[in-house]
Design a protein around this motif. Structure first.
Motif, PDB file in Angstrom:
ATOM      1  N   LEU A   7       0.815  -1.218   0.000  1.00  0.00           N
ATOM      2  CA  LEU A   7       0.000   0.000   0.000  1.00  0.00           C
ATOM      3  C   LEU A   7       0.848   1.267   0.000  1.00  0.00           C
ATOM      4  N   LEU A   8       1.989   1.236   0.677  1.00  0.00           N
ATOM      5  CA  LEU A   8       2.818   2.433   0.796  1.00  0.00           C
ATOM      6  C   LEU A   8       3.836   2.594  -0.328  1.00  0.00           C
ATOM      7  N   THR A   9       3.976   1.583  -1.176  1.00  0.00           N
ATOM      8  CA  THR A   9       4.895   1.672  -2.317  1.00  0.00           C
ATOM      9  C   THR A   9       4.144   2.234  -3.520  1.00  0.00           C
ATOM     10  N   PRO A  10       4.637   3.320  -4.107  1.00  0.00           N
ATOM     11  CA  PRO A  10       3.971   3.859  -5.303  1.00  0.00           C
ATOM     12  C   PRO A  10       3.978   2.842  -6.444  1.00  0.00           C
ATOM     13  N   MET A  11       2.817   2.629  -7.044  1.00  0.00           N
ATOM     14  CA  MET A  11       2.734   1.710  -8.171  1.00  0.00           C
ATOM     15  C   MET A  11       3.710   2.163  -9.260  1.00  0.00           C
ATOM     16  N   GLY A  47      11.201  -5.471 -12.522  1.00  0.00           N
ATOM     17  CA  GLY A  47      10.271  -6.412 -13.134  1.00  0.00           C
ATOM     18  C   GLY A  47       8.924  -6.526 -12.445  1.00  0.00           C
ATOM     19  N   HIS A  48       8.611  -5.575 -11.594  1.00  0.00           N
ATOM     20  CA  HIS A  48       7.345  -5.609 -10.845  1.00  0.00           C
ATOM     21  C   HIS A  48       6.554  -4.326 -11.081  1.00  0.00           C
ATOM     22  N   ALA A  49       6.178  -4.077 -12.319  1.00  0.00           N
ATOM     23  CA  ALA A  49       5.515  -2.823 -12.686  1.00  0.00           C
ATOM     24  C   ALA A  49       4.169  -2.629 -12.009  1.00  0.00           C
ATOM     25  N   SER A  50       3.454  -3.701 -11.711  1.00  0.00           N
ATOM     26  CA  SER A  50       2.125  -3.556 -11.113  1.00  0.00           C
ATOM     27  C   SER A  50       2.145  -3.599  -9.587  1.00  0.00           C
ATOM     28  N   TYR A  51       3.327  -3.774  -8.995  1.00  0.00           N
ATOM     29  CA  TYR A  51       3.417  -3.819  -7.528  1.00  0.00           C
ATOM     30  C   TYR A  51       3.209  -2.422  -6.959  1.00  0.00           C
ATOM     31  N   GLY A  52       2.502  -2.339  -5.845  1.00  0.00           N
ATOM     32  CA  GLY A  52       2.297  -1.073  -5.162  1.00  0.00           C
ATOM     33  C   GLY A  52       0.857  -0.614  -5.251  1.00  0.00           C
ATOM     34  N   SER A  53       0.651   0.634  -4.907  1.00  0.00           N
ATOM     35  CA  SER A  53      -0.688   1.216  -4.966  1.00  0.00           C
ATOM     36  C   SER A  53      -0.605   2.622  -5.541  1.00  0.00           C
ATOM     37  N   ARG A  54      -1.764   3.170  -5.800  1.00  0.00           N
ATOM     38  CA  ARG A  54      -1.830   4.539  -6.315  1.00  0.00           C
ATOM     39  C   ARG A  54      -2.135   5.544  -5.201  1.00  0.00           C
ATOM     40  N   LEU A  55      -1.993   5.150  -3.942  1.00  0.00           N
ATOM     41  CA  LEU A  55      -2.246   6.070  -2.830  1.00  0.00           C
ATOM     42  C   LEU A  55      -1.382   7.323  -2.916  1.00  0.00           C
ATOM     43  N   HIS A  56      -0.193   7.205  -3.485  1.00  0.00           N
ATOM     44  CA  HIS A  56       0.698   8.368  -3.595  1.00  0.00           C
ATOM     45  C   HIS A  56       0.074   9.476  -4.441  1.00  0.00           C
ATOM     46  N   LEU A  57      -0.882   9.143  -5.290  1.00  0.00           N
ATOM     47  CA  LEU A  57      -1.541  10.156  -6.118  1.00  0.00           C
ATOM     48  C   LEU A  57      -2.402  11.110  -5.293  1.00  0.00           C
ATOM     49  N   LEU A  58      -2.690  10.736  -4.047  1.00  0.00           N
ATOM     50  CA  LEU A  58      -3.497  11.586  -3.172  1.00  0.00           C
ATOM     51  C   LEU A  58      -2.669  12.655  -2.465  1.00  0.00           C
ATOM     52  N   ILE A  59      -1.367  12.544  -2.520  1.00  0.00           N
ATOM     53  CA  ILE A  59      -0.504  13.526  -1.855  1.00  0.00           C
ATOM     54  C   ILE A  59      -0.738  14.894  -2.478  1.00  0.00           C
ATOM     55  N   GLY A  60      -1.023  15.864  -1.643  1.00  0.00           N
ATOM     56  CA  GLY A  60      -1.268  17.229  -2.092  1.00  0.00           C
ATOM     57  C   GLY A  60      -2.719  17.518  -2.434  1.00  0.00           C
ATOM     58  N   GLU A  61      -3.559  16.485  -2.416  1.00  0.00           N
ATOM     59  CA  GLU A  61      -4.983  16.682  -2.701  1.00  0.00           C
ATOM     60  C   GLU A  61      -5.718  17.193  -1.463  1.00  0.00           C
ATOM     61  N   ARG A  62      -6.805  17.890  -1.698  1.00  0.00           N
ATOM     62  CA  ARG A  62      -7.653  18.330  -0.593  1.00  0.00           C
ATOM     63  C   ARG A  62      -8.440  17.140  -0.058  1.00  0.00           C
ATOM     64  N   LYS A  63      -8.745  17.172   1.220  1.00  0.00           N
ATOM     65  CA  LYS A  63      -9.490  16.089   1.850  1.00  0.00           C
ATOM     66  C   LYS A  63     -10.973  16.283   1.547  1.00  0.00           C
ATOM     67  N   THR A  64     -11.439  15.590   0.522  1.00  0.00           N
ATOM     68  CA  THR A  64     -12.829  15.693   0.080  1.00  0.00           C
ATOM     69  C   THR A  64     -13.441  14.298   0.049  1.00  0.00           C
ATOM     70  N   SER A  65     -14.733  14.236  -0.155  1.00  0.00           N
ATOM     71  CA  SER A  65     -15.383  12.931  -0.269  1.00  0.00           C
ATOM     72  C   SER A  65     -14.896  12.197  -1.518  1.00  0.00           C
ATOM     73  N   ALA A  66     -14.592  12.930  -2.581  1.00  0.00           N
ATOM     74  CA  ALA A  66     -14.063  12.301  -3.792  1.00  0.00           C
ATOM     75  C   ALA A  66     -12.687  11.694  -3.526  1.00  0.00           C
ATOM     76  N   ALA A  67     -11.843  12.400  -2.787  1.00  0.00           N
ATOM     77  CA  ALA A  67     -10.519  11.873  -2.440  1.00  0.00           C
ATOM     78  C   ALA A  67     -10.658  10.653  -1.532  1.00  0.00           C
ATOM     79  N   ARG A  68     -11.633  10.668  -0.650  1.00  0.00           N
ATOM     80  CA  ARG A  68     -11.882   9.521   0.236  1.00  0.00           C
ATOM     81  C   ARG A  68     -12.267   8.289  -0.600  1.00  0.00           C
ATOM     82  N   LEU A  69     -13.117   8.493  -1.604  1.00  0.00           N
ATOM     83  CA  LEU A  69     -13.512   7.389  -2.479  1.00  0.00           C
ATOM     84  C   LEU A  69     -12.326   6.865  -3.286  1.00  0.00           C
TER      85      LEU A  69
END
Length: 110
Positions: free
Chosen positions: A19-23, A30-52
């Motif tokens: 979860l903490l490794t950026p995809m 050789g592990h292109a799909s390992y990780g998550s996209r949670l890093h894309l939330l960095i700098g975003e406002r805390k909204t219901s859309a960001a929560r989803l």
């Protein structure tokens, strides 16, 4: 001092690391799909859309973990544990090896 873990503790640690490794961060290994996209939330406002998006990114990463069933047993935000710049959640997954679900809590910063 470092201590190795095994069993359920190892699985929980592996999920947190995924979860903490950026995809894409391990593409060169050789592990292109390992990780998550949670890093894309960095700098975003805390909204219901960001929560989803946070929920979607977590569930997407869990579906890629081969040691657990592809769907989470439970996922819930813990708004009381959150700060103004973070999401906190609990997650339970079912190991494919059987046994009780593995549960963990995590807070991710925005």
């Amino acid at each position: 001092d470092l201590e190795s873990v095994s069993g359920r503790e190892n699985l929980a640690q592996a999920i947190i690391l995924r979860l903490l490794t950026p995809m894409g961060a391990l593409t060169a290994l050789g592990h292109a799909s390992y990780g998550s996209r949670l890093h894309l939330l960095i700098g975003e406002r805390k909204t219901s859309a960001a929560r989803l998006l946070c929920r979607a990114y977590v569930l997407e990463a869990i579906a890629q973990e081969p040691r657990v069933e592809p769907r989470a047993v439970a996922f819930a935000f813990d708004e009381l544990a959150e700060r103004i710049d973070s999401f906190a959640f609990t997650l339970s997954v079912q190991p494919v090896a059987g046994g009780d679900p593995v549960s963990l809590g995590l807070e991710v910063g925005l």
